[in-house]
Motif scaffolding. Structure first.
Motif, PDB file in Angstrom:
ATOM      1  N   HIS A  76       0.839  -1.202   0.000  1.00  0.00           N
ATOM      2  CA  HIS A  76       0.000   0.000   0.000  1.00  0.00           C
ATOM      3  C   HIS A  76       0.872   1.250   0.000  1.00  0.00           C
ATOM      4  CE1 HIS A  76      -3.685   2.137   2.091  1.00  0.00           C
ATOM      5  NE2 HIS A  76      -3.182   2.861   1.103  1.00  0.00           N
ATOM      6  N   HIS A  78       1.633   5.221  -2.216  1.00  0.00           N
ATOM      7  CA  HIS A  78       1.165   6.213  -3.190  1.00  0.00           C
ATOM      8  C   HIS A  78       2.386   6.938  -3.756  1.00  0.00           C
ATOM      9  CE1 HIS A  78      -2.945   5.443  -1.983  1.00  0.00           C
ATOM     10  NE2 HIS A  78      -2.557   5.514  -0.734  1.00  0.00           N
ATOM     11  N   LYS A 174      -7.536  -0.554  -7.485  1.00  0.00           N
ATOM     12  CA  LYS A 174      -7.628   0.160  -6.213  1.00  0.00           C
ATOM     13  C   LYS A 174      -8.920   0.969  -6.180  1.00  0.00           C
ATOM     14  CE  LYS A 174      -6.884   2.608  -2.492  1.00  0.00           C
ATOM     15  NZ  LYS A 174      -5.920   3.572  -2.059  1.00  0.00           N
ATOM     16  N   HIS A 277      -6.276  -0.845   5.510  1.00  0.00           N
ATOM     17  CA  HIS A 277      -6.377  -0.275   6.866  1.00  0.00           C
ATOM     18  C   HIS A 277      -7.097  -1.222   7.832  1.00  0.00           C
ATOM     19  CE1 HIS A 277      -5.041   3.374   4.935  1.00  0.00           C
ATOM     20  NE2 HIS A 277      -6.146   3.505   4.252  1.00  0.00           N
ATOM     21  N   ASP A 331       0.909   2.592   3.464  1.00  0.00           N
ATOM     22  CA  ASP A 331       0.207   3.782   2.960  1.00  0.00           C
ATOM     23  C   ASP A 331       1.200   4.934   2.759  1.00  0.00           C
ATOM     24  OD1 ASP A 331      -1.931   5.220   2.027  1.00  0.00           O
ATOM     25  OD2 ASP A 331      -2.984   5.379   3.930  1.00  0.00           O
TER      26      ASP A 331
END
Ligand SMILES: [Zn+2]
Length: 404
Positions: A76, A78, A174, A277, A331
């Motif tokens: 995960h 970005h 996603k 999460h 994340d």
């Protein structure tokens, strides 16, 4: 006696008294001087909450974990943004591969999954920038083309987009919390579109048929659905990000969002879902029950070690029980300064490794001066090697089809 030898003597006394090195180190690490400007914030005995930065006085072991014990797949991240609640035509890269790769090597991160790869032209740009030159290090997922929802035949169009994205090189799909909390019938106006809206059924099916795992973020911490008042345990986080509050207006409750997602899981048993999460990290008994009910469900831990680490005994049991269905993720956002718990860098990975690999007590869950998600600290869960391997890479390898 000079300062140096006095410190050495004191450390020696502490060591003799407790019989372990960690105590001595803790003694030496204790702040000795007042920090500059410390008194300035005290006005008539009152201290603003935002200025409060208490330092723990516990003398506890501090284990450095500079590298993960096994090669990691960070499921995960970005590395780029495609669209954030509005359409963009150019991929926005948050870093370059040259910046990211040395940190990955030092931290034993074998591979990063860049979830927000977008669709169409942006997806192609993202694939060409990250995955194509470094296919062993970066994987890119596609995202739904939500802006097309107003058009006739959207359901089939979106399913076809999944097939097209895979042909371009995307390895999964996603879905941001846009679905359920932002996307409306006329994109930005009208009623909110439900997560289990039938128009997405062909998309979920296409993902399953083409072995594209679906990384899905639904809902948010439970406190985001409550008033931002003195009883809210995430008061400071919500004050810093008022737009993260989903209290009031026409927002569904956390429970309604979770249940809509569950109906999607049940309706598409051939599709593998990675619930990001942890799904609902404040309610592990509930998530545990869902994992038992839905064999096509997996969870990922990104940005939730603050929750898992403050209930270490329940978390450890959760990892024991569902060790084949939990994926490592952070994340991480390069330069993501407004979310300190997610800033990509060496310190971020060291905290995750410490949480998973050690039984250290009461340490910070984010590389930040104040705990950004809530005023607490966490405890390591000291996973055995067999579970670490599964969580660090084996479960992700299986889902991503990296093992033949
Ligand atoms: Zn994310």
């Amino acid at each position: 006696m000079d300062g140096w030898s006095r410190r050495k003597l004191l450390a020696g006394l502490a060591l003799a008294a407790a019989g372990q090195g960690a105590i001595a180190n803790g003694w030496q690490a204790r702040p000795k001087r007042k920090q500059p400007g410390r008194e300035k914030t005290l006005v008539k005995g009152k201290l603003a909450l935002e200025d409060y930065e208490p330092k723990s006085m516990l003398h506890v072991a501090e284990t450095q974990v500079p590298r993960a014990r096994f090669p990691v797949i960070d499921f995960h991240t970005h590395l780029s943004w495609s669209a954030r609640r509005r359409q963009v035509t150019e991929a926005h890269n948050n870093a370059t591969p040259e910046e990211v790769l040395p940190i990955m090597d030092r931290k034993n991160v074998r591979m990063m999954v860049n979830l927000t790869g977008g669709y169409d032209k942006v997806l192609e740009q993202t694939l060409n920038y990250w995955q194509k030159p470094h296919p062993d290090r970066f994987i890119v997922f596609t995202e739904p083309w939500f802006e097309k929802i107003t058009e006739l035949g959207y359901a089939q169009f979106q399913a076809d987009q999944i097939v097209r994205a895979q042909a371009l090189g995307a390895r999964g799909l996603k879905v941001l919390k846009t679905l359920g909390l932002y996307l409306r019938e006329q994109v930005t106006s009208g009623p909110l579109v439900k997560i289990d809206d039938r128009r997405f059924d062909p998309m979920w099916e296409a993902a399953g048929a083409h072995r594209m795992p679906v990384a899905i973020h639904i809902s948010d911490p439970e406190a985001f659905f409550l008033p931002t008042d003195r009883f809210n345990e995430r008061y400071e986080e919500l004050s810093a990000h008022p737009d993260w509050s989903f209290y009031g207006k026409d927002f569904p409750s956390n429970q309604e969002l979770q249940e809509a997602r569950n109906r999607v899981l049940a309706r598409h048993p051939r599709t593998q879902f990675v619930v990001l999460h942890v799904g609902d990290s404040e309610n592990l008994p509930y998530v545990s029950e869902l994992l038992e009910r839905h064999p096509n469900m997996h969870v990922e831990i990104g940005a939730r070690i603050g929750e898992l680490g403050r209930q270490p005994r329940a978390s450890r049991r959760f990892f024991d029980k569902h060790q084949d269905r939990i994926l490592f993720g952070t994340d991480a956002v390069p330069r993501g300064d407004d979310t300190p718990q997610q800033v990509f860098g060496e310190r971020l990975y060291e905290i995750y490794y410490r949480f998973l690999e050690t039984e250290d007590e009461y340490f910070d869950y984010a590389p930040a001066p104040k705990p950004p998600q809530g005023r607490w600290r966490i405890y390591g869960i000291g996973l055995p090697e067999k579970i670490l391997r599964k969580v660090y890479y084996e479960n992700a390898e299986r889902l991503l089809g990296l093992k033949s």
